[in-house]
Design a protein around this motif. Structure first.
Motif, PDB file in Angstrom:
ATOM      1  N   ALA A 165      65.922  59.835 -19.169  1.00  0.00           N
ATOM      2  CA  ALA A 165      66.510  61.000 -19.832  1.00  0.00           C
ATOM      3  C   ALA A 165      65.799  61.375 -21.123  1.00  0.00           C
ATOM      4  N   LEU A 166      65.341  60.376 -21.875  1.00  0.00           N
ATOM      5  CA  LEU A 166      64.668  60.652 -23.144  1.00  0.00           C
ATOM      6  C   LEU A 166      63.188  60.966 -22.972  1.00  0.00           C
ATOM      7  N   ARG A 167      62.749  61.061 -21.708  1.00  0.00           N
ATOM      8  CA  ARG A 167      61.362  61.381 -21.381  1.00  0.00           C
ATOM      9  C   ARG A 167      60.375  60.478 -22.123  1.00  0.00           C
ATOM     10  N   PRO A 168      60.448  59.188 -21.877  1.00  0.00           N
ATOM     11  CA  PRO A 168      59.553  58.256 -22.570  1.00  0.00           C
ATOM     12  C   PRO A 168      58.112  58.398 -22.087  1.00  0.00           C
ATOM     13  N   ARG A 169      57.181  57.955 -22.891  1.00  0.00           N
ATOM     14  CA  ARG A 169      55.778  57.916 -22.468  1.00  0.00           C
ATOM     15  C   ARG A 169      55.571  56.835 -21.418  1.00  0.00           C
ATOM     16  N   VAL A 170      56.340  55.731 -21.575  1.00  0.00           N
ATOM     17  CA  VAL A 170      56.196  54.587 -20.674  1.00  0.00           C
ATOM     18  C   VAL A 170      57.590  54.146 -20.230  1.00  0.00           C
ATOM     19  N   LEU A 171      57.744  53.915 -18.929  1.00  0.00           N
ATOM     20  CA  LEU A 171      58.988  53.361 -18.405  1.00  0.00           C
ATOM     21  C   LEU A 171      58.719  51.939 -17.927  1.00  0.00           C
ATOM     22  N   LEU A 172      59.492  50.987 -18.459  1.00  0.00           N
ATOM     23  CA  LEU A 172      59.368  49.580 -18.094  1.00  0.00           C
ATOM     24  C   LEU A 172      60.478  49.234 -17.106  1.00  0.00           C
ATOM     25  N   LEU A 173      60.113  48.591 -16.007  1.00  0.00           N
ATOM     26  CA  LEU A 173      61.062  48.275 -14.945  1.00  0.00           C
ATOM     27  C   LEU A 173      61.057  46.767 -14.721  1.00  0.00           C
ATOM     28  N   ASP A 174      62.151  46.117 -15.079  1.00  0.00           N
ATOM     29  CA  ASP A 174      62.245  44.661 -14.959  1.00  0.00           C
ATOM     30  C   ASP A 174      62.966  44.288 -13.661  1.00  0.00           C
ATOM     31  N   GLU A 175      62.202  44.025 -12.608  1.00  0.00           N
ATOM     32  CA  GLU A 175      62.751  43.658 -11.291  1.00  0.00           C
ATOM     33  C   GLU A 175      63.911  44.578 -10.914  1.00  0.00           C
ATOM     34  N   PRO A 176      63.698  45.903 -10.937  1.00  0.00           N
ATOM     35  CA  PRO A 176      64.824  46.835 -10.789  1.00  0.00           C
ATOM     36  C   PRO A 176      65.413  46.882  -9.391  1.00  0.00           C
ATOM     37  N   LEU A 177      64.690  46.403  -8.385  1.00  0.00           N
ATOM     38  CA  LEU A 177      65.154  46.544  -7.010  1.00  0.00           C
ATOM     39  C   LEU A 177      65.611  45.219  -6.405  1.00  0.00           C
ATOM     40  N   ALA A 178      65.661  44.177  -7.219  1.00  0.00           N
ATOM     41  CA  ALA A 178      65.930  42.835  -6.702  1.00  0.00           C
ATOM     42  C   ALA A 178      67.298  42.721  -6.036  1.00  0.00           C
ATOM     43  N   ALA A 179      68.281  43.501  -6.496  1.00  0.00           N
ATOM     44  CA  ALA A 179      69.643  43.369  -5.969  1.00  0.00           C
ATOM     45  C   ALA A 179      69.907  44.249  -4.756  1.00  0.00           C
ATOM     46  N   LEU A 180      68.911  45.036  -4.345  1.00  0.00           N
ATOM     47  CA  LEU A 180      69.111  45.960  -3.234  1.00  0.00           C
ATOM     48  C   LEU A 180      68.729  45.316  -1.900  1.00  0.00           C
ATOM     49  N   ASP A 181      69.380  45.767  -0.832  1.00  0.00           N
ATOM     50  CA  ASP A 181      69.001  45.262   0.485  1.00  0.00           C
ATOM     51  C   ASP A 181      67.640  45.839   0.883  1.00  0.00           C
ATOM     52  N   LYS A 182      67.039  45.286   1.945  1.00  0.00           N
ATOM     53  CA  LYS A 182      65.662  45.611   2.282  1.00  0.00           C
ATOM     54  C   LYS A 182      65.449  47.094   2.547  1.00  0.00           C
ATOM     55  N   LYS A 183      66.309  47.706   3.343  1.00  0.00           N
ATOM     56  CA  LYS A 183      66.145  49.119   3.680  1.00  0.00           C
ATOM     57  C   LYS A 183      66.248  49.999   2.441  1.00  0.00           C
ATOM     58  N   LEU A 184      67.252  49.728   1.606  1.00  0.00           N
ATOM     59  CA  LEU A 184      67.439  50.517   0.391  1.00  0.00           C
ATOM     60  C   LEU A 184      66.296  50.271  -0.585  1.00  0.00           C
ATOM     61  N   ARG A 185      65.810  49.033  -0.639  1.00  0.00           N
ATOM     62  CA  ARG A 185      64.688  48.712  -1.519  1.00  0.00           C
ATOM     63  C   ARG A 185      63.446  49.504  -1.115  1.00  0.00           C
ATOM     64  N   GLN A 186      63.185  49.598   0.179  1.00  0.00           N
ATOM     65  CA  GLN A 186      62.011  50.328   0.652  1.00  0.00           C
ATOM     66  C   GLN A 186      62.119  51.808   0.338  1.00  0.00           C
ATOM     67  N   SER A 187      63.293  52.400   0.548  1.00  0.00           N
ATOM     68  CA  SER A 187      63.448  53.822   0.258  1.00  0.00           C
ATOM     69  C   SER A 187      63.363  54.091  -1.237  1.00  0.00           C
ATOM     70  N   THR A 188      63.880  53.168  -2.048  1.00  0.00           N
ATOM     71  CA  THR A 188      63.821  53.338  -3.503  1.00  0.00           C
ATOM     72  C   THR A 188      62.392  53.193  -4.005  1.00  0.00           C
ATOM     73  N   GLN A 189      61.623  52.309  -3.398  1.00  0.00           N
ATOM     74  CA  GLN A 189      60.206  52.190  -3.761  1.00  0.00           C
ATOM     75  C   GLN A 189      59.486  53.524  -3.567  1.00  0.00           C
ATOM     76  N   ALA A 190      59.744  54.163  -2.436  1.00  0.00           N
ATOM     77  CA  ALA A 190      59.125  55.457  -2.156  1.00  0.00           C
ATOM     78  C   ALA A 190      59.569  56.504  -3.181  1.00  0.00           C
ATOM     79  N   GLU A 191      60.832  56.456  -3.573  1.00  0.00           N
ATOM     80  CA  GLU A 191      61.348  57.397  -4.559  1.00  0.00           C
ATOM     81  C   GLU A 191      60.710  57.167  -5.933  1.00  0.00           C
ATOM     82  N   LEU A 192      60.512  55.908  -6.299  1.00  0.00           N
ATOM     83  CA  LEU A 192      59.857  55.609  -7.579  1.00  0.00           C
ATOM     84  C   LEU A 192      58.443  56.163  -7.612  1.00  0.00           C
ATOM     85  N   ILE A 193      57.720  55.980  -6.509  1.00  0.00           N
ATOM     86  CA  ILE A 193      56.353  56.495  -6.435  1.00  0.00           C
ATOM     87  C   ILE A 193      56.357  58.018  -6.586  1.00  0.00           C
TER      88      ILE A 193
END
Length: 377
Positions: A165-193
């Motif tokens: 929201a604050l439009r940072p220059r750099v976004l740091l992601l600390d294991e953000p998808l670790a709690a998601l199931d495999k299918k949701l993790r894969q779709s979220t990876q694509a969304e992050l890209i």
């Protein structure tokens, strides 16, 4: 004079100036060195992954970039300026935590707006930005819900929206998808890209998941014991590991050792105890009599029920002792006549049971010289 986008340096040197420069950074916790003299340049708009086993120092490095920890030595430069004295809330760097750290008493909109209110934005500007973020992470219509009324994937999206929201220059992601199931993790990876490409922002993700790092990142830095062991693109790390440790850590691998007995151009003849005499393509400069480890990825080995042609450079025989059926591929463990075990991955291209090998079956294995990686150490 260096401009914030590095354009002067780029014009003078032909190279783009790094957005982030981590220079000889060391961090200790008591008698434990978490990060040990680490140096790294990260480019504007890059999706960079820090990959390594637990305790290797990757999260400690991320926390120093965010400003939650201070280096004991070295410097962290953003656009050429040392940010060591800049508090976390004043850095154009945001961090999305593994736990998401959402405020349970606030709605989705309230969580996203939290940092914007602290920054002193007007109500109208906040409402507009929150609307943009809800659309960006596809949460329209859920703005009034609280975190306990959301699924794990939805909570992850709220945390991502709040971080952006604050439009940072750099976004740091600390294991953000670790709690998601495999299918949701894969779709979220694509969304992050897709998000990173749309926003043109620099993303740095910490993960211990090799597949995740290779899926999302432009480059990966592999860490071990507080140090960067190798930095490269996913293809470089997989196809050209610089050590036995990297070869074993990134993906699946077979490693055999042998003694160089002859060399002709780039082709090495190596005598091994496990696989007899093999011909490999050498990228280093080993000499006759030198012991070298040879790495072969399982998918580079061809498996056949027929006797391998005598014209093949590397032809072996063995018996199938175990099979892992993984749907798209099967992983076969083959016991060679020497007693050594090689893992071979084969695509399951047809459904017929006759196309598969069976436990106990006698098979031929072969691989070309350039399928082998001659490791330096």
């Amino acid at each position: 004079m260096l401009t914030t986008d590095g354009s002067v340096t780029e014009k003078l040197t032909g190279a783009r100036a790094p957005l982030l420069r981590i220079a000889s950074v060391t961090k200790r916790f008591g008698g434990v060195t978490a990060v040990d003299g680490l140096s790294l340049d990260i480019q504007p708009g890059e999706f960079f992954a820090l990959l390594g086993p637990s305790g290797c120092g990757k999260t400690s490095l991320l926390r120093m970039l965010a400003g939650f920890e201070s280096p004991d030595a070295g410097s962290i430069l953003l656009d050429g300026a040392d940010i060591a004295a800049v508090p976390p809330h004043q850095r154009p760097i945001n961090m999305m935590f593994q736990s998401y750290a959402l405020f349970p008493h606030l709605s989705v909109a309230g969580n996203i707006a939290f940092g914007l209110k602290r920054a002193g934005m007007s109500r109208a500007a906040i409402d507009e930005r929150v609307g943009e973020m809800l659309a960006l992470v596809q949460l329209q219509g859920l703005e009034k819900r609280r975190p306990d009324q959301l699924s794990g994937g939805q909570r992850q999206r709220v945390a991502l929206a709040r971080s952006l929201a604050l439009r940072p220059r750099v976004l740091l992601l600390d294991e953000p998808l670790a709690a998601l199931d495999k299918k949701l993790r894969q779709s979220t990876q694509a969304e992050l890209i897709a998000l990173r490409r749309k926003l043109g922002m620099t993303f740095i993700i910490v993960t211990h998941d090799q597949e995740e790092a290779m899926t999302v990142a432009d480059r990966i830095g592999v860490m071990d014991k507080g140090r960067l062991v190798q930095v490269g693109t996913p293809r470089e790390l997989y196809e050209s590991p610089n050590s036995r440790w990297i070869a074993s850590f990134v993906g699946d691998i077979n490693i055999i050792e042998g003694i160089v007995v002859a060399q002709k151009g780039s082709l090495l003849t190596v005598k091994t105890a496990d696989a007899g005499t093999v011909i490999v393509t050498g990228t280093a400069k080993p000499v006759a009599g030198m012991t070298v480890p040879i790495a072969i990825r399982p998918e580079k080995i061809r498996l056949s029920a027929e006797t391998a042609s005598s014209e093949l450079a590397n032809a072996l025989r063995g018996d199938v002792v175990d099979i892992d059926y993984l749907g798209g591929v099967s992983v076969y463990r083959i016991k060679l006549t020497s007693g050594a075990i090689l893992r071979v991955t084969a695509a399951n291209l047809v459904r017929s049971e006759a196309a598969f090998f069976a436990i106990g079956q006698h098979v031929s294995l072969s691989f070309p010289p350039d399928a082998c990686i001659v490791l330096d150490k």
